[in-house]
Design a protein around this motif. Structure first.
Motif, PDB file in Angstrom:
ATOM      1  N   GLY A 149       0.674  -1.085  -0.015  1.00 41.11           N
ATOM      2  CA  GLY A 149      -0.053  -0.100   0.082  1.00 41.11           C
ATOM      3  C   GLY A 149       0.759   1.288   0.075  1.00 41.11           C
ATOM      4  O   GLY A 149       2.168   1.267   0.448  1.00 41.11           O
ATOM      5  N   GLY A 150       0.275   2.354  -0.455  1.00 43.93           N
ATOM      6  CA  GLY A 150       1.208   3.697  -0.571  1.00 43.93           C
ATOM      7  C   GLY A 150       0.993   4.412   0.863  1.00 43.93           C
ATOM      8  O   GLY A 150       0.018   4.126   1.463  1.00 43.93           O
ATOM      9  N   GLY A 151       2.111   4.957   0.997  1.00 44.11           N
ATOM     10  CA  GLY A 151       2.199   5.696   2.392  1.00 44.11           C
ATOM     11  C   GLY A 151       1.533   6.891   2.192  1.00 44.11           C
ATOM     12  O   GLY A 151       1.449   7.471   1.204  1.00 44.11           O
ATOM     13  N   ALA A 152       1.025   7.323   3.297  1.00 39.71           N
ATOM     14  CA  ALA A 152       0.480   8.639   3.491  1.00 39.71           C
ATOM     15  C   ALA A 152       1.139   9.897   3.330  1.00 39.71           C
ATOM     16  O   ALA A 152       2.399  10.007   3.482  1.00 39.71           O
ATOM     17  CB  ALA A 152      -0.270   8.675   4.726  1.00 39.71           C
ATOM     18  N   GLY A 153       0.784  11.018   2.857  1.00 41.14           N
ATOM     19  CA  GLY A 153       1.643  12.315   2.595  1.00 41.14           C
ATOM     20  C   GLY A 153       1.734  12.687   4.043  1.00 41.14           C
ATOM     21  O   GLY A 153       0.860  12.448   4.882  1.00 41.14           O
ATOM     22  N   GLY A 154       2.823  13.498   4.103  1.00 38.51           N
ATOM     23  CA  GLY A 154       3.227  14.020   5.398  1.00 38.51           C
ATOM     24  C   GLY A 154       2.052  14.889   5.981  1.00 38.51           C
ATOM     25  O   GLY A 154       1.200  15.550   4.982  1.00 38.51           O
TER      26      GLY A 154
END
Length: 444
Positions: free
Chosen positions: A185-190
């Motif tokens: 899964g993609g990581g969340a934006g900061g």
């Protein structure tokens, strides 16, 4: 030691070297060592500081007719600071007398106690600005930006009113990876948020910075980071693309790391970012695909967390990191009933005076809790049935139970995209676009 200036000792100050001038009735550039009787009966007047100054230089301003409250005399700074600030200062207390003494470039001119009703005669000034979608909540203005724009400050305010802007800056989420062993899964934006201690009704979050951004009259470009693209089936085993940064002034939130893949097109760990992408499913078994590192580059409080690691003996992608927690490692055999990929990390919340992103109500003040920056769920290989892990609350892609294609992160939440199983036509989910929300006090 503070000097008390009263009607009785003005003559003493004059005898001490201050040369009083004829009554001023229009805009004036002042000179050190002089005193000014300012008559604002006919309208407001700008009193401009000298272009240069030396330590100990003194200027006195006196309300001539007791009309400063009706028509202000405003001290314009001419490149200096006043009481350590960079914004013009209106004098708005009738009959006030204000002495200014120059100290240095750090503090500039300092006001000395006045004999008027107000300690200095300086009126509270408040931040005034335009840009984005503007809402009002009590004494606060809230500007929401869902795309690149400008925050245009016409008045930077002062300490007696407001001069700080609180911010919520969320970057774009990372896209999901794809892999024959299940994409990560993609990581969340900061996720970066301030809760200025000067705000009586602040934004609240466990990740809040206690200091907002002090502004002056200027244009502040706003960048809202886009979500990263999911890895396509034409690049089997590929990583998802990382999201883009969101920026306001000195605050930059890093885009989320793309989800990991496996094989020749995705060797090594998933990408780093605001939150790290989840590791892709193993190919060949039993190699381990590590999740990306969150809070990259590092800031305090941290803007995100690590992605999960794919550490099982089967082909399962792990979850992307979220603002509030790391992505879940994959560790369940693929033949287990109901097995899914690793869950994305939960996002972080904004509460009690926070803001609703598009898709979750009208942008503006809300009283309920809202989450941002959740990680995307990892994908399993489809054995016995495809199942994407649950996205983290706050925009991570929701579980896609009936398809091997990854779900997209929520719009303007910075959520990570879900991973995909690398079969023809199956792509990783796109990361969600970020958001920038600014808030300041505009009245008392």
């Amino acid at each position: 030691m503070t000097t008390k200036i009263t009607e009785q000792n003005i003559s003493n100050l004059a005898n001490a070297g201050v040369q009083w001038q004829a009554v001023v009735t229009g805009d004036t550039t002042m000179v050190a060592g002089r005193g000014y009787f300012v008559n604002t009966t006919s309208g407001a007047i700008a009193m401009t500081l000298p272009s240069s100054a030396s330590i100990g230089d003194t200027i006195i301003i006196k309300d001539y007719t007791g009309t400063f409250a009706t028509n202000n005399a405003t001290i314009t700074l001419n490149g200096h600071k006043l009481d350590g600030e960079t914004n013009a200062a209106p004098l708005a207390t009738n009959n006030s007398t204000v002495e200014l003494i120059y100290i240095d470039v750090t503090e500039g001119w300092r006001t000395v106690e006045s004999g008027a009703v107000s300690p200095t005669g300086l009126a509270p000034a408040y931040v005034a600005a335009t840009g984005g979608t503007v809402a009002t909540s009590g004494d606060f203005k809230i500007h929401t930006f869902t795309s690149d724009s400008n925050f245009v400050v016409s008045n930077g305010g002062n300490a007696a009113g407001s001069s700080a802007v609180d911010y919520l800056v969320v970057a774009g989420g990372g896209g999901g990876g794809n892999s024959n062993g299940g994409g990560g899964g993609g990581g969340a934006g900061g996720f970066r948020l301030s809760n200025s201690t000067s705000m009586p009704a602040p934004l609240t979050s466990p990740l809040a910075n206690p200091t907002g951004v002090t502004v002056s009259a200027a244009t502040y470009p706003i960048t809202v980071g886009g979500g990263g693209a999911g890895s396509t089936s034409s690049t089997p085993g590929g990583r998802g693309t990382s999201g883009s940064n969101s920026i306001f002034s000195t605050i930059t939130s890093a885009g989320g790391g793309g989800g990991g893949g496996s094989g020749a097109n995705s060797t090594g760990p998933a990408p780093n970012g605001g939150s790290g992408g989840g590791g892709g499913g193993q190919a060949p078994i039993p190699s381990t695909q590590s999740g990306g590192t969150g809070n990259t580059p590092p800031v305090s409080p941290p803007q995100g967390n690590n992605g999960g690691n794919s550490i099982s003996s089967g082909n399962i992608g792990s979850g992307g990191g979220g603002a509030g927690a790391e992505g879940t490692n994959s560790g369940v055999e693929p033949g287990a009933s109901g097995n899914g990929g690793g869950n994305g990390g939960i996002g972080s919340f904004v509460q009690a005076g926070g803001l609703s992103p598009p898709g979750e109500g009208t942008p503006g003040p809300v009283s309920s809790t809202r989450y941002f920056a959740g990680g995307g769920g990892g994908q399993n290989e489809g054995q016995p049935a495809c199942r994407q892990g649950q996205g983290g609350s706050g925009g991570g892609a929701a579980a896609a139970v009936t398809t091997n294609t990854g779900g997209a992160g929520g719009a303007n939440t910075g959520g990570g995209g879900g991973g995909a199983d690398a079969s023809p036509g199956n792509n990783g989910g796109a990361g969600g676009k970020g958001i920038v929300i600014l808030r300041y006090k505009f009245q008392n």
